[in-house]
Design a protein around this motif. Structure first.
Motif, PDB file in Angstrom:
ATOM      1  N   PRO A  22      12.147  44.078  45.732  1.00 20.21           N
ATOM      2  CA  PRO A  22      11.680  45.423  46.123  1.00 20.21           C
ATOM      3  C   PRO A  22      11.410  46.306  45.063  1.00 20.21           C
ATOM      4  N   GLY A  23      11.746  46.033  43.848  1.00 20.15           N
ATOM      5  CA  GLY A  23      11.234  47.033  42.731  1.00 20.15           C
ATOM      6  C   GLY A  23       9.830  47.196  42.245  1.00 20.15           C
ATOM      7  N   ARG A  24       9.556  47.717  41.339  1.00 18.68           N
ATOM      8  CA  ARG A  24       8.114  48.007  40.937  1.00 18.68           C
ATOM      9  C   ARG A  24       7.902  46.775  39.775  1.00 18.68           C
ATOM     10  N   ILE A  25       6.697  46.252  40.123  1.00 12.88           N
ATOM     11  CA  ILE A  25       6.217  45.339  38.987  1.00 12.88           C
ATOM     12  C   ILE A  25       4.660  45.797  38.847  1.00 12.88           C
ATOM     13  N   ILE A  26       4.458  46.105  37.548  1.00  9.21           N
ATOM     14  CA  ILE A  26       3.062  46.741  37.383  1.00  9.21           C
ATOM     15  C   ILE A  26       2.271  46.043  36.164  1.00  9.21           C
ATOM     16  N   VAL A  27       1.225  45.449  36.704  1.00  8.35           N
ATOM     17  CA  VAL A  27       0.224  44.587  35.624  1.00  8.35           C
ATOM     18  C   VAL A  27      -0.948  45.154  35.330  1.00  8.35           C
ATOM     19  N   GLN A  28      -1.239  45.595  33.954  1.00 13.03           N
ATOM     20  CA  GLN A  28      -2.078  46.316  33.809  1.00 13.03           C
ATOM     21  C   GLN A  28      -3.474  45.396  33.443  1.00 13.03           C
ATOM     22  N   ASP A  29      -4.454  46.340  33.072  1.00  9.01           N
ATOM     23  CA  ASP A  29      -5.818  45.679  32.778  1.00  9.01           C
ATOM     24  C   ASP A  29      -5.807  44.591  31.990  1.00  9.01           C
ATOM     25  N   VAL A  50       9.256  46.083  36.402  1.00  9.91           N
ATOM     26  CA  VAL A  50       8.497  45.215  35.135  1.00  9.91           C
ATOM     27  C   VAL A  50       7.180  45.705  34.834  1.00  9.91           C
ATOM     28  N   SER A  51       7.073  46.045  33.674  1.00 12.70           N
ATOM     29  CA  SER A  51       5.536  46.662  33.361  1.00 12.70           C
ATOM     30  C   SER A  51       5.114  45.636  32.123  1.00 12.70           C
ATOM     31  N   VAL A  52       3.715  45.149  32.494  1.00 13.67           N
ATOM     32  CA  VAL A  52       3.203  44.417  31.517  1.00 13.67           C
ATOM     33  C   VAL A  52       1.805  45.120  31.133  1.00 13.67           C
ATOM     34  N   GLY A  53       1.779  45.339  29.504  1.00 16.44           N
ATOM     35  CA  GLY A  53       0.745  45.977  29.191  1.00 16.44           C
ATOM     36  C   GLY A  53      -0.746  45.475  29.184  1.00 16.44           C
ATOM     37  N   ALA A  54      -1.667  46.155  29.067  1.00 19.44           N
ATOM     38  CA  ALA A  54      -2.853  45.618  28.975  1.00 19.44           C
ATOM     39  C   ALA A  54      -3.330  44.479  27.908  1.00 19.44           C
ATOM     40  N   SER A  55      -4.192  43.702  28.279  1.00 21.43           N
ATOM     41  CA  SER A  55      -4.581  42.384  27.567  1.00 21.43           C
ATOM     42  C   SER A  55      -3.232  41.573  27.035  1.00 21.43           C
ATOM     43  N   SER A  56      -2.153  41.543  27.701  1.00 26.18           N
ATOM     44  CA  SER A  56      -1.048  40.521  27.180  1.00 26.18           C
ATOM     45  C   SER A  56      -1.366  39.447  28.073  1.00 26.18           C
ATOM     46  N   VAL A  57      -0.507  38.375  27.520  1.00 22.40           N
ATOM     47  CA  VAL A  57      -0.695  36.989  28.132  1.00 22.40           C
ATOM     48  C   VAL A  57       0.724  36.462  28.534  1.00 22.40           C
TER      49      VAL A  57
END
Length: 236
Positions: A22-29, A50-57
């Motif tokens: 139910p929590g937030r999962i943010i996957v950026q550009d 969970v926050s995943v920054g841009a251009s990550s793999v």
């Protein structure tokens, strides 16, 4: 996908990648997530993010869980079968008592190798390299190369925790059972077994060794070991 899950339209998902909780999962550009050949899982508890920054793999087989916060900076690479969790889930010896919860923050342009475990409360600075098989349990300063259990500085350059240098040529030697590492000029005609199936075996071994996500079609078209090495460099 729930409203709490924010996946940028430019993010690329290959294979089976599961988003849970139910929590937030943010996957950026421009993030690339792989669930092939093994599924990856990103999960957030009721109060977690969970926050995943841009251009990550994020490579295949990865498991990421946030009871509070797991933050991954831009341009970071997470290798196959990495495990990242900000919670111990329950106290040691007492499953009825809640375990420790402490945020995990991973900086920008970090390289995390295959089968790395990152424990609650870990903070990793920018431009860090964490070698395959390591366990991170304490803060790591920016620019460091660390390895081992627990992870500690091991000097610059890519090596495994035992101190043995790892090269693309050595991966080819291991995959095809060669007596010696082949030269960078060697191609399929000089390396027995380097066919379509062999290319797939090489791809999986390279992704696990170097913690990168590779394009299978480009690996299949490579004519020499040197061309494969160039693809590794381009993926970082």
């Amino acid at each position: 996908m729930s409203k709490a899950q924010q996946i940028a339209p430019t993010a690329k998902i290959v294979g089976s990648v599961e988003f849970r909780g139910p929590g937030r999962i943010i996957v950026q550009d421009r993030v690339r997530l792989s669930g092939q050949p093994a599924p990856s899982h990103l999960a957030a508890g009721p109060e977690g993010q969970v926050s995943v920054g841009a251009s990550s793999v994020i490579s295949f087989g990865a498991a990421i869980y946030a009871a509070e916060l797991v933050e991954i900076g831009e341009g970071t690479q997470i290798g196959p079968y990495a495990a990242i969790a900000d919670s111990d889930f329950h106290a040691v010896g007492d499953r009825n008592k809640s375990g420790r919860v402490a945020p995990i923050r991973i900086g920008k342009r970090v390289r995390i190798g295959a089968r790395v475990t990152i424990l609650p409360g870990s903070t990793i600075g920018d431009d860090v390299e964490v070698l395959s098989g390591s366990v991170v349990s304490s803060p790591i300063e920016s620019g460091a190369t660390v390895g081992g259990v627990p992870a500690r500085p091991v000097g610059s350059g890519f090596s495994d925790p035992s101190g043995q240098a790892t090269t693309v040529e050595e991966v080819f030697r291991r995959v095809f059972g060669l007596p010696n590492a082949p030269p960078t000029s060697a191609g399929p005609d000089q390396i027995p077994g380097w066919d379509s199936l062999g290319s797939l075996r090489v791809l999986l071994a390279l992704e696990e060794t170097f913690g990168v996500l590779l394009d299978q079609s480009k690996i299949a078209k490579a004519k020499t070991v040197g061309e494969v090495a160039s693809l590794i460099d381009a993926s970082r």
